[in-house]
Design an enzyme around this catalytic site. Structure first.
Site, short mmCIF file in Angstrom:
data_model
loop_
_atom_site.label_atom_id
_atom_site.label_comp_id
_atom_site.label_asym_id
_atom_site.label_seq_id
_atom_site.Cartn_x
_atom_site.Cartn_y
_atom_site.Cartn_z
N ASP A 1 1.81 -5.08 12.35
CA ASP A 1 1.18 -5.42 11.06
C ASP A 1 1.03 -6.93 10.95
OD1 ASP A 1 0.37 -5.76 8.45
OD2 ASP A 1 1.74 -4.28 7.63
N ALA B 1 16.88 -11.12 1.88
CA ALA B 1 16.71 -12.36 2.62
C ALA B 1 15.92 -13.37 1.80
CB ALA B 1 16.00 -12.10 3.95
N ASN C 1 4.89 -10.60 5.93
CA ASN C 1 5.97 -9.98 6.70
C ASN C 1 6.85 -11.02 7.38
OD1 ASN C 1 5.08 -7.44 6.00
ND2 ASN C 1 3.89 -7.15 7.87
N SER D 1 0.81 -1.22 0.00
CA SER D 1 0.00 0.00 0.00
C SER D 1 0.84 1.27 0.00
CB SER D 1 -0.93 0.01 1.22
OG SER D 1 -0.18 -0.10 2.41
N MET E 1 18.08 -2.68 2.82
CA MET E 1 18.35 -3.73 3.81
C MET E 1 18.91 -4.95 3.10
SD MET E 1 14.38 -4.88 4.44
CE MET E 1 13.69 -3.38 3.76
N LYS F 1 13.30 -0.95 -0.47
CA LYS F 1 11.88 -0.64 -0.31
C LYS F 1 11.69 0.82 -0.70
CE LYS F 1 8.36 -0.83 3.36
NZ LYS F 1 8.19 -1.19 4.80
N ASP G 1 9.44 -5.73 7.47
CA ASP G 1 8.49 -4.63 7.55
C ASP G 1 8.22 -4.17 8.97
OD1 ASP G 1 6.55 -2.73 7.14
OD2 ASP G 1 5.46 -3.89 5.65
#
Length: 443
Positions: free
Chosen positions: A291, A249, A296, A141, A246, A159, A310
């Site tokens: 969240d 992963a 996540n 979002s 970051m 991100k 996140d």
């Protein structure tokens, strides 16, 4: 470097008037789908203090969700949250379509992405990278995620925030409040303004990637070098307010453990670890990632670790609020009604001067909701209908208008986390010895 064409994404509306226009179109789809008779029925239920019930066709629901998905930002985020309890507002068919908002968002087109990268990193930004994958690996979002490798060999996930999202939060929330009032989506007498204000503050924090980087590093310090969890490191030299860099992963979304390729033992272990982490966040860290999106959490089958992603929705919890929840948890485990009552008053679940029968109703609801915490041995989330029982009883109490108070808005995001942990364990059909975990965290 790989690229994607303009047709692979639509520009994020970034100006207030354009976002108002899109929301107006979404509202128009909603109103057209409801029809004149439906609008009259909504007005009647609102006047009578009953919850609204929206009858939407599949086609109008798709148009509504398409518009929210194109807008991204606060409108889409609130639509995602609304869709989690969609059965209360929408028909089952419409609620199913609304639930797609939790998994979808359109990426921004290449031209818009390029402008963000140049604004944040400067002209010639690409010279810092050996490889940059223009096709995003995820979109949500508020932003989208890209893989990249720097000239010095660091494998990263970037991100990147959609342009205009931060500046549109206040107007989006105001417009959503107007929409909620128009369609009567809150029961008579319930003031949703404090909760929308808390949502507004949280969304501003989620849209500040500097703040998310700090939260990620704080959380990483609490978890430390853990054999069960991995939190990617932040790369500060490439992190800005609109880009979070970051470690990249590996892993699959943890809810995929529910599939046939994974053993029950892996599902039980993952759910147990995440349930314990949820309680540690509140009672040990005082720092909660609120969240509940399953995406996540990634499962790395090679190492057996769960990757935590996140941290934009991470909230520090005030010590007095932690103390009240500890008091409530201890009382629930001991079936101490007096302790439950005192903690519930402190948390704002009931008022000190509410009638005894109303307070007893809330005590009974809390006792029901604590079933996994209080039942000795393994709790089988795969066969539990607890969510439905709590949902329907809680909904009836909420809309009854018998209570004189409401919990602090801060608790809204904690409830969101608790519910998300429960729903993940149920998705995994896991068995968890939650009672032992709770006692170790509370005592």
């Amino acid at each position: 470097m790989s690229q994607f064409s303009e047709s692979r994404g639509r520009a994020v509306p970034s100006q207030r008037l354009s976002r108002l226009w899109h929301l107006g179109r979404a509202t128009g789809d909603l109103a057209a789908g409801i029809g004149v008779k439906g609008l009259i029925d909504l007005a009647r239920t609102r006047a009578g203090g009953q919850p609204a019930r929206i009858q939407l066709s599949a086609e109008h629901t798709r148009r509504f969700t398409d518009r929210l998905a194109r807008m991204r930002g606060a409108v889409m985020k609130m639509g995602q949250l609304m869709s989690m309890d969609g059965s209360d507002i929408f028909t089952p068919e419409a609620a199913e379509i609304m639930s797609t908002l939790r998994e979808r968002a359109e990426p921004m087109p290449l031209s818009q992405l390029a402008r963000v990268l140049e604004t944040e990193y400067g002209a010639g930004w690409d010279k810092q990278f050996k490889r940059f994958e223009f096709t995003p690996i995820a979109a949500a979002s508020i932003g989208q995620v890209h893989r990249a490798e720097t000239r010095d060999g660091r494998r990263l996930a970037l991100k990147i925030q959609f342009p205009g999202v931060r500046d549109s939060i206040d107007s989006d929330i105001a417009n959503l409040a107007m929409l909620g009032r128009s369609f009567g989506m809150a029961p008579k007498g319930v003031d949703i303004a404090p909760f929308l204000e808390e949502a507004r503050r949280q969304l501003h924090r989620e849209a500040d990637y500097d703040a998310e980087a700090e939260a990620m590093e704080s959380y990483r310090a609490w978890v430390g070098e853990d054999r069960d969890f991995y939190i990617p490191a932040v790369h500060r030299d490439l992190t800005t307010r609109n880009i979070l860099a970051m470690d990249f992963a590996e892993g699959v979304p943890v809810d995929q453990l529910a599939g046939p390729d994974y053993r029950r033992a892996e599902r039980d272990r993952a759910a147990t670890l995440l349930m314990r982490l949820t309680l540690r966040e509140l009672f040990e860290f005082g720092l909660v990632q609120t969240d509940p999106n399953f995406g996540n959490f990634l499962y790395d089958a090679t190492s057996g670790r769960i990757v935590l992603l996140d941290f934009g929705a991470t909230k520090a919890v005030a010590p007095e609020l932690v103390a009240h929840y500890r008091q409530l948890g201890v009382a629930l485990l001991a079936n101490d009604r007096a302790g439950m009552r005192a903690a519930s008053i402190a948390l704002g679940y009931v008022g000190a001067h509410d009638p005894d029968e109303h307070i007893d109703s809330m005590m009974n609801l809390l006792a029901l909701a604590s079933e996994p915490l209080c039942k000795p041995g393994q709790y089988d989330f795969g066969v539990s209908d607890l969510f439905e029982r709590v949902y329907h009883r809680g909904r009836a109490l909420f809309h009854s208008g018998v209570f004189s108070t409401a919990p602090a808005p801060d608790t809204m995001f904690l409830h969101r986390k608790f519910m998300g942990s429960f729903m993940l364990a149920r998705r995994l059909r896991a068995r968890v010895e939650l009672s032992d975990i709770a006692r170790s965290c509370l005592v």
